[in-house]
Design an enzyme around this catalytic site. Sequence first.
Site, PDB file in Angstrom:
ATOM      1  N   HIS A  82       0.884  -1.710   0.121  1.00 21.65           N
ATOM      2  CA  HIS A  82      -0.024   0.152   0.013  1.00 21.65           C
ATOM      3  C   HIS A  82       0.375   1.398  -0.029  1.00 21.65           C
ATOM      4  O   HIS A  82       1.783   1.344   1.385  1.00 21.65           O
ATOM      5  CB  HIS A  82      -0.987   0.229   0.999  1.00 21.65           C
ATOM      6  CG  HIS A  82      -1.720   1.534   1.358  1.00 21.65           C
ATOM      7  ND1 HIS A  82      -3.373   1.450   0.508  1.00 21.65           N
ATOM      8  CD2 HIS A  82      -1.650   1.727   1.693  1.00 21.65           C
ATOM      9  CE1 HIS A  82      -3.227   2.743   0.828  1.00 21.65           C
ATOM     10  NE2 HIS A  82      -2.442   3.316   1.900  1.00 21.65           N
ATOM     11  N   ASP A 161     -15.229   2.654   8.158  1.00 14.06           N
ATOM     12  CA  ASP A 161     -14.349   3.568   7.602  1.00 14.06           C
ATOM     13  C   ASP A 161     -15.074   4.360   6.473  1.00 14.06           C
ATOM     14  O   ASP A 161     -14.418   5.601   6.593  1.00 14.06           O
ATOM     15  CB  ASP A 161     -12.649   2.759   7.128  1.00 14.06           C
ATOM     16  CG  ASP A 161     -11.747   3.894   6.451  1.00 14.06           C
ATOM     17  OD1 ASP A 161     -11.423   4.310   7.349  1.00 14.06           O
ATOM     18  OD2 ASP A 161     -11.247   3.462   5.348  1.00 14.06           O
ATOM     19  N   ARG A 168     -14.626  12.810   9.145  1.00 11.87           N
ATOM     20  CA  ARG A 168     -13.514  13.407   9.835  1.00 11.87           C
ATOM     21  C   ARG A 168     -13.416  14.039   8.210  1.00 11.87           C
ATOM     22  O   ARG A 168     -12.525  15.380   8.992  1.00 11.87           O
ATOM     23  CB  ARG A 168     -12.625  12.206   9.823  1.00 11.87           C
ATOM     24  CG  ARG A 168     -12.212  11.450  11.033  1.00 11.87           C
ATOM     25  CD  ARG A 168     -11.989   9.993  11.096  1.00 11.87           C
ATOM     26  NE  ARG A 168     -10.276  10.961  10.170  1.00 11.87           N
ATOM     27  CZ  ARG A 168      -9.545   9.957   9.440  1.00 11.87           C
ATOM     28  NH1 ARG A 168      -9.869   8.864   8.386  1.00 11.87           N
ATOM     29  NH2 ARG A 168      -8.527  10.290   9.340  1.00 11.87           N
ATOM     30  N   SER A 183      -7.515   3.358   9.627  1.00  7.60           N
ATOM     31  CA  SER A 183      -8.623   3.626   8.442  1.00  7.60           C
ATOM     32  C   SER A 183      -7.013   2.869   7.464  1.00  7.60           C
ATOM     33  O   SER A 183      -8.050   2.067   6.619  1.00  7.60           O
ATOM     34  CB  SER A 183      -8.371   5.161   7.987  1.00  7.60           C
ATOM     35  OG  SER A 183      -9.354   5.041   6.843  1.00  7.60           O
ATOM     36  N   LYS A 187      -8.633  -1.086   6.133  1.00  9.45           N
ATOM     37  CA  LYS A 187      -9.161  -1.669   4.226  1.00  9.45           C
ATOM     38  C   LYS A 187      -8.035  -2.362   3.987  1.00  9.45           C
ATOM     39  O   LYS A 187      -8.676  -3.782   2.809  1.00  9.45           O
ATOM     40  CB  LYS A 187      -8.836  -0.772   3.603  1.00  9.45           C
ATOM     41  CG  LYS A 187      -9.948   0.692   3.830  1.00  9.45           C
ATOM     42  CD  LYS A 187     -10.391   1.739   3.204  1.00  9.45           C
ATOM     43  CE  LYS A 187      -9.079   3.292   4.159  1.00  9.45           C
ATOM     44  NZ  LYS A 187      -9.415   3.876   3.677  1.00  9.45           N
TER      45      LYS A 187
HETATM   46  N1  URA Z   1      -5.898   7.721   3.551  1.00 12.40           N
HETATM   47  C1  URA Z   1      -6.548   6.658   4.060  1.00 12.40           C
HETATM   48  O1  URA Z   1      -7.785   5.379   3.350  1.00 12.40           O
HETATM   49  N2  URA Z   1      -7.458   7.251   5.336  1.00 12.40           N
HETATM   50  C2  URA Z   1      -7.152   8.282   6.217  1.00 12.40           C
HETATM   51  O2  URA Z   1      -8.135   8.615   7.069  1.00 12.40           O
HETATM   52  C3  URA Z   1      -6.493   9.273   5.440  1.00 12.40           C
HETATM   53  C4  URA Z   1      -6.150   8.929   4.415  1.00 12.40           C
END
Ligand code: URA
Length: 434
Positions: A82, A161, A168, A183, A187
Amino acid sequence: MRMVDLIEKKRDGKELTTEEIEFIINGYTDGSIPDYQVSALTMAIYYKGMTERERADLTMSMVKSGDQIDLSKIEGVKVDKHSTGGVGDTTTLVLGPLVAAVGVPVAKMSGRGLGHTGGTIDKLEAVSGFHVEIDNEEFIQLVNKNKVAIIGQSGNLTPADKKLYALRDVTATVDSIPLIASSIMSKKIAAGADAIVLDVKTGAGAFMKTLDDSRELAQAMVRIGNNVGRQTMAVISDMSQPLGYAIGNALEVKEAIDTLRGEGPEDLTELCLTLGSHMVYLAGKAGSHQEARELLETAIKDGSALESFRVFLSSQGGNASVVDDPAKMPQAKYTFELEAKEDGYVSEIIADEVGTAAMLLGAGRATKDSVIDLAVGLVLKKKIGDKVSKGDSLLTIYSNFEDVSAVKEKLYKSIKLSSNHVDAPVLVHEEITK
Ligand code: URA
Ligand code: CA
């Protein structure tokens, strides 16, 4: 349990229990806890932080809020990579076929999204016929057979999320390390990875602008991963300028082909070998990072990395002959050179701004309904530290419209020259394993 008591507890800097975090995430996902209470909580987290245990619990609660992809039918250790995002980051296109070529299974789930260029799937659609609309069973078969396949994002991955990130975004609580780290990790974990290699970008074009902040984010994610049983490590890499030369969809596919052939930009090649060697090592295919790196270098030299890309493309309907003739991908009508106005050394290439210029050409989506022009973008001719003479091309603009004056103006403001010698930036700053 009452949400108001939990907000108060976090407001006062106390630690939430596993059950309390689960109660919050379940309640928020099913709508029984309203936005206004969760926004008060995220602001309290922003100020008071979260312990390592709380971060791991938050991550796993979000993972459990939706579908979890089961990759257990794929043989071997599934390592995902990632990147925290950058400009012209072609690493995913290179790494998939490259590590697959040495036998590491790459089961990639990817999206489109907003940005300077399309996401990995958009880029690959520059190859005619290529598609990601395959079902889970076919996906797993392809990975077992070819070691690499890509599938579109499942609709119901980490819904908690999705909701929390959107909240947020409008409550000034994106910038919280525990919230960002959980977050991102939720994923990756929901997508089924056994092990995770993180590429945390640092510098002007990155989400984290300073090395200290990037290190803190990297450590937070590495700890979450390892605490929930997924081997995780991070590389902190430079994003003070775009990676490689190409920024654009077909242009980046061509850059990936060049790199897989051993003729790619030095920085992109080096970062792919670094990230790739960690993936190969975590997958247990090499006894050391050095050995892993040598396997990858061999795969580039003997043509197996490029062959792996061909097989990957054609297995998902793509015209693999683009590998030998990239001009079969969409081509821009016009090209223009951005000429240096004076002699000097390139001292700055503001990645964000260059990315925005590519988006103005149509390479990326400004809103989720925008249509991407796969042919257009930019190819840098010079990078930070390079010497230039007046009139030299700094970059080539690939456009489908003739008047690029606004794009040129933006680019002149984002590429700075200095009369003094400038060092090229360090590419890999740190590697974080705990
Ligand atoms: N990218 C994400 O997937 N989540 C965040 O909180 C910030 C950047
Ligand atoms: Ca690039």
